[in-house]
Design an enzyme around this catalytic site. Structure first.
Site, PDB file in Angstrom:
ATOM      1  N   TYR A  86       0.842  -1.193   0.000  1.00 46.46           N
ATOM      2  CA  TYR A  86       0.000   0.000   0.000  1.00 46.46           C
ATOM      3  C   TYR A  86       0.885   1.255   0.000  1.00 46.46           C
ATOM      4  O   TYR A  86       2.113   1.153  -0.087  1.00 46.46           O
ATOM      5  CB  TYR A  86      -0.986  -0.050   1.179  1.00 46.46           C
ATOM      6  N   ARG A 143      -5.876 -14.797  11.200  1.00 51.23           N
ATOM      7  CA  ARG A 143      -6.960 -15.707  10.818  1.00 51.23           C
ATOM      8  C   ARG A 143      -7.446 -16.603  11.945  1.00 51.23           C
ATOM      9  O   ARG A 143      -8.635 -16.946  11.985  1.00 51.23           O
ATOM     10  CB  ARG A 143      -6.522 -16.535   9.605  1.00 51.23           C
TER      11      ARG A 143
HETATM   12  C1  FNR Z   1      -5.657  -9.290   6.480  1.00 54.07           C
HETATM   13  N1  FNR Z   1      -4.434  -8.660   6.717  1.00 54.07           N
HETATM   14  C2  FNR Z   1      -4.396  -7.298   6.878  1.00 54.07           C
HETATM   15  N2  FNR Z   1      -3.228  -6.685   7.252  1.00 54.07           N
HETATM   16  C3  FNR Z   1      -3.194  -5.371   7.522  1.00 54.07           C
HETATM   17  O1  FNR Z   1      -2.133  -4.851   7.865  1.00 54.07           O
HETATM   18  N3  FNR Z   1      -4.339  -4.616   7.424  1.00 54.07           N
HETATM   19  C4  FNR Z   1      -5.530  -5.151   7.047  1.00 54.07           C
HETATM   20  O2  FNR Z   1      -6.546  -4.456   7.021  1.00 54.07           O
HETATM   21  C5  FNR Z   1      -5.558  -6.521   6.711  1.00 54.07           C
HETATM   22  N4  FNR Z   1      -6.716  -7.123   6.277  1.00 54.07           N
HETATM   23  C6  FNR Z   1      -6.799  -8.501   6.254  1.00 54.07           C
HETATM   24  C7  FNR Z   1      -8.044  -9.121   6.057  1.00 54.07           C
HETATM   25  C8  FNR Z   1      -8.161 -10.500   6.142  1.00 54.07           C
HETATM   26  C9  FNR Z   1      -9.506 -11.142   5.991  1.00 54.07           C
HETATM   27  C10 FNR Z   1      -7.000 -11.293   6.395  1.00 54.07           C
HETATM   28  C11 FNR Z   1      -7.095 -12.797   6.511  1.00 54.07           C
HETATM   29  C12 FNR Z   1      -5.776 -10.688   6.529  1.00 54.07           C
HETATM   30  C13 FNR Z   1      -3.253  -9.464   7.072  1.00 54.07           C
HETATM   31  C14 FNR Z   1      -3.332  -9.904   8.536  1.00 54.07           C
HETATM   32  O3  FNR Z   1      -3.329  -8.798   9.414  1.00 54.07           O
HETATM   33  C15 FNR Z   1      -2.146 -10.820   8.907  1.00 54.07           C
HETATM   34  O4  FNR Z   1      -0.965 -10.091   8.790  1.00 54.07           O
HETATM   35  C16 FNR Z   1      -2.092 -12.077   8.018  1.00 54.07           C
HETATM   36  O5  FNR Z   1      -3.372 -12.671   7.896  1.00 54.07           O
HETATM   37  C17 FNR Z   1      -1.100 -13.098   8.567  1.00 54.07           C
HETATM   38  O6  FNR Z   1      -1.460 -13.471   9.887  1.00 54.07           O
HETATM   39  P1  FNR Z   1      -2.274 -14.856  10.194  1.00 54.07           P
HETATM   40  O7  FNR Z   1      -3.616 -14.731   9.546  1.00 54.07           O
HETATM   41  O8  FNR Z   1      -1.456 -15.970   9.592  1.00 54.07           O
HETATM   42  O9  FNR Z   1      -2.341 -14.913  11.677  1.00 54.07           O
END
Ligand code: FNR
Length: 363
Positions: A185, A330
């Site tokens: 971003y 997640r």
């Molecule tokens: C995200 N991720 C994300 N990261 C971030 O910095 N801002 C955001 O708004 C989002 N939005 C988002 C939506 C959804 C539905 C998912 C699954 C992921 C990334 C998230 O914060 C995280 O960094 C990753 O999902 C990896 O962590 P987990 O899911 O393996 O615990």
């Protein structure tokens, strides 16, 4: 004695009740104009009820063109702050620390939601003009959209928009402001030579490309009270080894500069700048070693995120001093009560507080 997952953590004057943070996750659930809805209150409120130490909002756009989709949260007017205030208030009442991720999507803005295909939206489809450090659009599979290269006024207005968003977030009751400089971003687009071809003071060498994120961090710190924390989320690597790109070494060099600009914690993620990225692995703890590397490079605290799903795993990160916060994404969608369940599993049931309304569940 080493700390564990259920030890509190004081950052400035803010005390987090434990080391679990709900990672920012877009919900694509605003009905209109970036205003929070009952979905945000129930969704984030449930995770606070579930015991997490910090509950962070999704990427919250500091200006309308900084939204990823038309349904993202925003914080560009006082009405946005008013809509978020009950969310922050409920999180606080549940004993969690309310945090907001301040964001601008740059050239990755103006798409529809994942369940509609994540397709880029043109201005005639409810989308808008996107802006970025360079005029190169994100190379979507479906074809290219247009992106306008930001001029000096655009850059100044973005710095101001982050600061104004932070002020509104503070009034709304948030305790932690996180600057989103990851995942391809806007701020990450300035950092990476893949997306920044500028020859002015915001491009070129490391100093030029890092200028905007340093300025935004300092501007947010300036309006955020001295007793409250500021976080910054970075992508530790672009995962583009075959071309000039943003690397782990760059991240390790930037982290102490962000600490100087007022960041208390670096939240270490990775990727997102280009679809050619080659992520070496995405299993459990896949980004933890980047958090460790950043932790060695700066006095700021670090948060580890990515593939943290198991209580023992999260606890080990803290006990082994690999990170200061275990940031869980997640798994919090699967289990809003992750922290309460983790305490049960780790034999630490007496160190978390079930809501009184739910106490019968513990007997
Ligand atoms: C995200 N991720 C994300 N990261 C971030 O910095 N801002 C955001 O708004 C989002 N939005 C988002 C939506 C959804 C539905 C998912 C699954 C992921 C990334 C998230 O914060 C995280 O960094 C990753 O999902 C990896 O962590 P987990 O899911 O393996 O615990």
């Amino acid at each position: 004695m080493t700390d564990d997952l259920f030890d509190s953590l004081s950052i400035r004057e803010t005390e987090l009740r434990n080391r679990v943070m709900v990672s920012p996750m877009c919900q694509y659930s605003c009905d209109r104009d970036g205003l929070a809805t009952d979905w945000h209150e129930v969704h984030l409120g449930s995770r606070a009820t579930g015991g997490a130490g910090v509950v962070m909002t999704e990427a919250t756009a500091v200006e309308p063109r900084g939204r990823i989709t038309p349904n993202d949260l925003g914080i560009w007017s006082d009405d946005h702050g008013d809509a978020l205030a009950p969310v922050a208030d409920f999180i606080s009442k549940r004993g969690a620390t309310p945090a907001i991720q301040l964001a601008h999507a740059g050239r990755k803005a103006s798409k529809n939601s994942p369940w509609e295909g994540s397709d880029p939206l043109g201005p005639d489809e409810g989308g808008w003009e996107t802006v970025a450090p360079s005029a190169d659009p994100y190379p979507y599979e479906e074809g290219e959209t247009e992106t306008r290269k930001m001029d000096d006024d655009d850059i100044e207005s973005v710095v101001d928009a982050f600061a104004a968003g932070a002020e509104r977030a503070l009034d709304a009751g948030f305790e932690i402001a996180e600057v989103h400089a990851a995942h391809g971003y806007l701020l990450h687009e300035f950092l990476s030579p893949v997306t920044n071809d500028r020859d002015d003071e915001y491009g070129g060498d490391f100093e030029g490309r890092t200028r905007l994120v340093r300025e935004v961090t300092a501007a947010v710190r300036e309006v955020w009270p001295d007793d409250k924390p500021v976080f910054v989320r970075l992508s530790a690597s672009d995962w583009l080894p075959d071309r000039e790109s943003w690397t782990l070494d760059d991240t390790a060099e930037l982290a102490p500069l962000l600490a100087e600009a007022g960041a208390d914690l670096v939240d270490v993620s990775s990727g997102g700048i280009h679809p050619d990225q080659q992520i070496p692995q995405t299993g459990p703890n896949y980004q933890v070693r980047y958090a460790e590397r950043v932790g060695e490079a700066t006095d700021a605290l670090v948060g580890a995120v990515g593939g943290i799903t198991e209580p023992k795993q999260a606890d080990a990160l803290i006990r082994n001093d690999r990170a200061d916060l275990a940031i869980v994404g997640r798994e919090h969608l699967r289990d809003p009560y992750f922290t309460l369940h983790a305490a049960e599993e780790l034999g630490a049931g007496d160190r978390v507080e079930w809501p009184v309304q739910y106490r019968r569940a513990t007997q």
